[in-house]
Design a protein around this motif. Structure first.
Motif, PDB file in Angstrom:
ATOM      1  N   LEU A  10      -9.704   3.217   0.291  1.00  0.00           N
ATOM      2  CA  LEU A  10      -9.603   2.327   1.451  1.00  0.00           C
ATOM      3  C   LEU A  10      -8.631   1.184   1.173  1.00  0.00           C
ATOM      4  CD1 LEU A  10     -13.304   2.054   2.703  1.00  0.00           C
ATOM      5  CD2 LEU A  10     -11.366   3.086   3.908  1.00  0.00           C
ATOM      6  N   LEU A  11      -8.652   0.679  -0.047  1.00  0.00           N
ATOM      7  CA  LEU A  11      -7.690  -0.358  -0.397  1.00  0.00           C
ATOM      8  C   LEU A  11      -6.265   0.172  -0.319  1.00  0.00           C
ATOM      9  CD1 LEU A  11      -9.458  -2.124  -3.420  1.00  0.00           C
ATOM     10  CD2 LEU A  11      -8.833  -3.163  -1.245  1.00  0.00           C
ATOM     11  N   VAL A  12      -6.048   1.377  -0.839  1.00  0.00           N
ATOM     12  CA  VAL A  12      -4.711   1.971  -0.789  1.00  0.00           C
ATOM     13  C   VAL A  12      -4.298   2.236   0.653  1.00  0.00           C
ATOM     14  CG1 VAL A  12      -3.322   3.973  -1.463  1.00  0.00           C
ATOM     15  CG2 VAL A  12      -4.942   2.973  -3.071  1.00  0.00           C
ATOM     16  N   LEU A  13      -5.228   2.736   1.489  1.00  0.00           N
ATOM     17  CA  LEU A  13      -4.910   3.030   2.889  1.00  0.00           C
ATOM     18  C   LEU A  13      -4.588   1.757   3.655  1.00  0.00           C
ATOM     19  CD1 LEU A  13      -4.702   5.117   5.134  1.00  0.00           C
ATOM     20  CD2 LEU A  13      -7.154   4.844   5.540  1.00  0.00           C
ATOM     21  N   ALA A  14      -5.343   0.685   3.411  1.00  0.00           N
ATOM     22  CA  ALA A  14      -5.057  -0.591   4.088  1.00  0.00           C
ATOM     23  C   ALA A  14      -3.677  -1.099   3.709  1.00  0.00           C
ATOM     24  CB  ALA A  14      -6.123  -1.619   3.724  1.00  0.00           C
ATOM     25  N   ALA A  15      -3.313  -0.950   2.439  1.00  0.00           N
ATOM     26  CA  ALA A  15      -1.974  -1.365   2.019  1.00  0.00           C
ATOM     27  C   ALA A  15      -0.907  -0.464   2.629  1.00  0.00           C
ATOM     28  CB  ALA A  15      -1.873  -1.343   0.496  1.00  0.00           C
ATOM     29  N   ALA A  25     -15.814  17.172  -5.128  1.00  0.00           N
ATOM     30  CA  ALA A  25     -15.774  15.762  -4.749  1.00  0.00           C
ATOM     31  C   ALA A  25     -14.490  15.446  -3.992  1.00  0.00           C
ATOM     32  CB  ALA A  25     -15.888  14.883  -5.997  1.00  0.00           C
ATOM     33  N   GLY A  26     -14.596  14.472  -3.116  1.00  0.00           N
ATOM     34  CA  GLY A  26     -13.436  14.036  -2.336  1.00  0.00           C
ATOM     35  C   GLY A  26     -13.848  12.996  -1.312  1.00  0.00           C
ATOM     36  N   THR A  27     -12.895  12.171  -0.920  1.00  0.00           N
ATOM     37  CA  THR A  27     -13.204  11.103   0.049  1.00  0.00           C
ATOM     38  C   THR A  27     -12.710  11.410   1.452  1.00  0.00           C
ATOM     39  OG1 THR A  27     -11.138   9.930  -0.462  1.00  0.00           O
ATOM     40  CG2 THR A  27     -13.079   9.396  -1.802  1.00  0.00           C
ATOM     41  N   GLY A  28     -11.799  12.381   1.593  1.00  0.00           N
ATOM     42  CA  GLY A  28     -11.227  12.654   2.911  1.00  0.00           C
ATOM     43  C   GLY A  28     -10.187  11.647   3.341  1.00  0.00           C
ATOM     44  N   LEU A  29      -9.666  10.871   2.388  1.00  0.00           N
ATOM     45  CA  LEU A  29      -8.666   9.852   2.714  1.00  0.00           C
ATOM     46  C   LEU A  29      -7.295  10.155   2.122  1.00  0.00           C
ATOM     47  CD1 LEU A  29     -10.777   6.603   2.188  1.00  0.00           C
ATOM     48  CD2 LEU A  29     -10.028   7.567   4.352  1.00  0.00           C
ATOM     49  N   GLY A  30      -7.179  11.193   1.308  1.00  0.00           N
ATOM     50  CA  GLY A  30      -5.920  11.467   0.618  1.00  0.00           C
ATOM     51  C   GLY A  30      -4.753  11.696   1.555  1.00  0.00           C
ATOM     52  N   LEU A  31      -4.904  12.630   2.505  1.00  0.00           N
ATOM     53  CA  LEU A  31      -3.806  12.928   3.427  1.00  0.00           C
ATOM     54  C   LEU A  31      -3.599  11.793   4.428  1.00  0.00           C
ATOM     55  CD1 LEU A  31      -4.203  16.755   4.136  1.00  0.00           C
ATOM     56  CD2 LEU A  31      -2.561  15.591   2.662  1.00  0.00           C
ATOM     57  N   SER A  32      -4.640  11.026   4.727  1.00  0.00           N
ATOM     58  CA  SER A  32      -4.459   9.852   5.583  1.00  0.00           C
ATOM     59  C   SER A  32      -3.545   8.843   4.907  1.00  0.00           C
ATOM     60  CB  SER A  32      -5.814   9.212   5.896  1.00  0.00           C
ATOM     61  OG  SER A  32      -6.652  10.111   6.598  1.00  0.00           O
ATOM     62  N   ILE A  33      -3.727   8.668   3.606  1.00  0.00           N
ATOM     63  CA  ILE A  33      -2.861   7.760   2.856  1.00  0.00           C
ATOM     64  C   ILE A  33      -1.440   8.299   2.829  1.00  0.00           C
ATOM     65  CG2 ILE A  33      -2.424   6.774   0.573  1.00  0.00           C
ATOM     66  CD1 ILE A  33      -5.461   6.747   0.151  1.00  0.00           C
ATOM     67  N   VAL A  34      -1.299   9.600   2.616  1.00  0.00           N
ATOM     68  CA  VAL A  34       0.035  10.214   2.588  1.00  0.00           C
ATOM     69  C   VAL A  34       0.750  10.012   3.921  1.00  0.00           C
ATOM     70  CG1 VAL A  34       1.267  12.415   2.428  1.00  0.00           C
ATOM     71  CG2 VAL A  34      -0.575  11.892   0.828  1.00  0.00           C
ATOM     72  N   ARG A  35       0.048  10.244   5.019  1.00  0.00           N
ATOM     73  CA  ARG A  35       0.677  10.072   6.340  1.00  0.00           C
ATOM     74  C   ARG A  35       1.055   8.621   6.587  1.00  0.00           C
ATOM     75  NH1 ARG A  35      -2.468  11.268  11.924  1.00  0.00           N
ATOM     76  NH2 ARG A  35      -3.721   9.551  11.093  1.00  0.00           N
ATOM     77  N   ALA A  36       0.168   7.685   6.219  1.00  0.00           N
ATOM     78  CA  ALA A  36       0.458   6.267   6.438  1.00  0.00           C
ATOM     79  C   ALA A  36       1.674   5.818   5.631  1.00  0.00           C
ATOM     80  CB  ALA A  36      -0.760   5.427   6.081  1.00  0.00           C
ATOM     81  N   LEU A  37       1.757   6.235   4.368  1.00  0.00           N
ATOM     82  CA  LEU A  37       2.900   5.859   3.538  1.00  0.00           C
ATOM     83  C   LEU A  37       4.189   6.491   4.055  1.00  0.00           C
ATOM     84  CD1 LEU A  37       1.304   6.135  -0.027  1.00  0.00           C
ATOM     85  CD2 LEU A  37       1.959   4.047   1.173  1.00  0.00           C
ATOM     86  N   THR A  38       4.094   7.717   4.549  1.00  0.00           N
ATOM     87  CA  THR A  38       5.282   8.405   5.055  1.00  0.00           C
ATOM     88  C   THR A  38       5.785   7.766   6.343  1.00  0.00           C
ATOM     89  OG1 THR A  38       4.513  10.488   4.073  1.00  0.00           O
ATOM     90  CG2 THR A  38       6.213  10.631   5.777  1.00  0.00           C
ATOM     91  N   GLU A  39       4.885   7.516   7.274  1.00  0.00           N
ATOM     92  CA  GLU A  39       5.289   6.955   8.566  1.00  0.00           C
ATOM     93  C   GLU A  39       5.715   5.501   8.446  1.00  0.00           C
ATOM     94  OE1 GLU A  39       2.001   7.621  11.138  1.00  0.00           O
ATOM     95  OE2 GLU A  39       2.449   9.769  11.434  1.00  0.00           O
ATOM     96  N   ARG A  40       5.240   4.796   7.430  1.00  0.00           N
ATOM     97  CA  ARG A  40       5.622   3.396   7.278  1.00  0.00           C
ATOM     98  C   ARG A  40       7.118   3.239   7.020  1.00  0.00           C
ATOM     99  NH1 ARG A  40       3.131  -0.745   2.830  1.00  0.00           N
ATOM    100  NH2 ARG A  40       4.164   0.696   1.409  1.00  0.00           N
ATOM    101  N   THR A  41       7.733   4.223   6.416  1.00  0.00           N
ATOM    102  CA  THR A  41       9.166   4.162   6.132  1.00  0.00           C
ATOM    103  C   THR A  41       9.990   4.960   7.145  1.00  0.00           C
ATOM    104  OG1 THR A  41       8.916   6.032   4.609  1.00  0.00           O
ATOM    105  CG2 THR A  41       8.810   3.831   3.673  1.00  0.00           C
ATOM    106  N   GLY A  42       9.373   5.365   8.264  1.00  0.00           N
ATOM    107  CA  GLY A  42      10.103   6.097   9.297  1.00  0.00           C
ATOM    108  C   GLY A  42      10.111   7.596   9.097  1.00  0.00           C
ATOM    109  N   GLY A  43       9.255   8.107   8.234  1.00  0.00           N
ATOM    110  CA  GLY A  43       9.197   9.549   7.992  1.00  0.00           C
ATOM    111  C   GLY A  43       8.174  10.244   8.872  1.00  0.00           C
ATOM    112  N   ARG A  44       7.954  11.505   8.569  1.00  0.00           N
ATOM    113  CA  ARG A  44       7.029  12.318   9.377  1.00  0.00           C
ATOM    114  C   ARG A  44       6.348  13.340   8.485  1.00  0.00           C
ATOM    115  NH1 ARG A  44      10.456  14.185  12.454  1.00  0.00           N
ATOM    116  NH2 ARG A  44      10.501  16.430  12.051  1.00  0.00           N
TER     117      ARG A  44
END
Length: 462
Positions: A296-301, A421-440
């Protein structure tokens, strides 16, 4: 909108009524000129017949015409001396000028158009005789009062009709504009209400203080634009406050969870064997909760807007490094990994910070290691695609059901084929980091089985 419709309608009505009014004036002037020219010609012919017959009827006819119509008339000979005169002063300069013109076989200038403010009297002349032999002239002081009254009445009728049309158009325009603008007004009120709720619930330091932009256009559209801007600012501030709340909450939970984990380890050394299984499960749950907090900390960032100046990194070097880092782990899991690195893409740079790219690749390779399964093959590669760079990670594992593919990038969603085990946030973080720089980010199924994740990242020279 009402103003535009009224201006357009007024222009159209004026474009129709003004030419019509001018046409009425020309038509009435033509009839007036023909009528008086016929009268002048009649007296010219009568003067010729009197010369031939010798009967003195000209003076009587001139006097009768003056008594009947109230218009002065004069018949002169070739020397300009009066032969018959009634109601007209021959000594006037304009009359003398008209007589001189008629003796030169000129019929004078008839008015081409009449208006309510035209001259009240017009001099009309006709030569007596024809050709090169002019024996005299007839001058008629024709009154335009009747013709001007006709023109004034016609213009009043046209003006009344134009006003009636404008009134009808105005009524229709008011109804039409209200019908068209009513949804905009309702939407503007709704946006004001919706934005006001956000605005009232925001902390004082979160309330936007930017000056509203200046808009052009109809008042209703300008008001809706201002309301929408205010609501957008409030929503953006609320979203930022929500991200900050998640980050603050996760940060506040991290230290207590770390302390709890230490105490669980200490407690594990003193519990009896009968409670060992419960202690192990509790420890696993604490570890899972700690992972959720960290993600969650990584996703918020990651969801925080990037700065305007982004320092890029070399795609090939980072990809090679992460594959080498994960290769031993994948080999231990029985997974074969292959790097598809083209020789001609050396030095390719992407507009994303190196730490973000490392986090993206680690999340993708970690998922492949967890879920592809023993005996699977994982391929990671990159290519230039126009002005972007395409990075992909594909595996031959069990994949994800087709109906779940659009949802695996959502927060806390885990596919039905995911185990362990897993949190279900991994790909959400990947998408957020990608879209933040104009990617897809694109997720698709690999045939015959497996999962393929593609990233489109903008390239850069720095």
């Amino acid at each position: 909108m009402l103003l535009v419709l009224m201006i357009y309608s007024t222009v159209v009505v004026l474009a129709l009524s003004v030419p019509l009014a001018l046409l009425v004036g020309r038509e009435r002037a033509q009839r007036f000129g023909e009528n008086r020219a016929s009268a002048a010609t009649f007296f010219a012919d009568l003067s010729l017949r009197e010369d031939e017959s010798g009967e003195p009827r000209l003076l009587e006819s001139v006097r009768r015409y003056n008594d009947l119509y109230g218009e002065g008339i004069a018949v002169v000979d070739r020397t300009g001396a009066a032969r018959a005169l009634s109601g007209l002063d021959l000594t006037r300069a304009d009359v003398q000028q008209t007589v001189a013109g008629a003796l030169r076989n000129q019929r004078g200038d008839l008015p081409s158009s009449l208006t309510p403010w035209s001259q009240s009297t017009v001099l009309i002349a006709a030569p007596v005789g024809g050709g090169t032999q002019v024996d005299g002239a007839v001058v008629l002081a024709a009154s335009t009062d009747s013709a001007r009254r006709d023109v004034a009445f016609a213009w009043m009728v046209i003006a009344a009709g134009a006003l009636l049309i404008l009134a009808t158009v105005a009524a229709i325009a008011v109804a039409l504009s209200r019908w068209v603008v009513r949804p905009l007004t309702a939407l503007s009120s709704r946006v004001h209400s919706f934005g006001g709720k956000f605005h009232d619930q925001l902390p004082i330091d979160e309330v936007p203080t930017t000056e509203p932009a200046a808009y052009d256009g109809p008042p209703e559209v300008r008001e809706l634009s201002r309301a929408f801007d205010a609501m957008a600012d409030d929503v953006e501030a609320a979203t930022a406050a929500q991200r900050r709340l998640v980050a603050d909450t996760a940060h506040a939970l991290r230290n207590p969870l770390a302390a709890l984990r230490i105490r669980m380890d200490v407690l594990g050394m003193r519990i009896p064997d009968s409670a060992h299984e419960v202690h192990l499960r509790t420890t696993v749950e604490v570890d899972r909760l700690s992972s959720v907090v960290e993600d969650l900390l990584v996703l918020a960032a990651a969801e925080t807007p990037a700065s305007s100046r982004t320092i890029g990194c070399e795609l090939g070097a980072v990809t090679t490094d992460r594959v080498e880092f994960w290769s031993s782990t994948m080999t231990a899991a029985g997974i074969d990994v292959r790097l598809d690195e083209p020789d001609f893409e050396v030095g390719l740079r992407v507009a994303i910070p190196e730490d973000d790219l490392i986090r993206i690749l680690d999340a993708l390779l970690s998922n492949a290691t967890k879920y592809a399964g023993e005996g699977a093959h994982v391929e990671i590669g990159y290519r230039t695609l126009g002005t972007d760079a395409m990075v992909w990670v594909a595996d031959t594992g069990p994949g994800v059901p087709a109906d779940e593919l659009p949802m695996i990038v959502d927060r806390f969603f885990r596919a039905s084929t995911a185990h362990g085990a897993g949190t279900g946030l991994g790909l959400s973080i990947v998408r957020a980091l990608t879209e933040r720089t104009g990617g897809r980010l694109e997720v698709s199924a690999r045939r015959p089985s497996g999962l393929r994740i593609e990233l489109r990242l903008p390239t850069t020279d720095s």
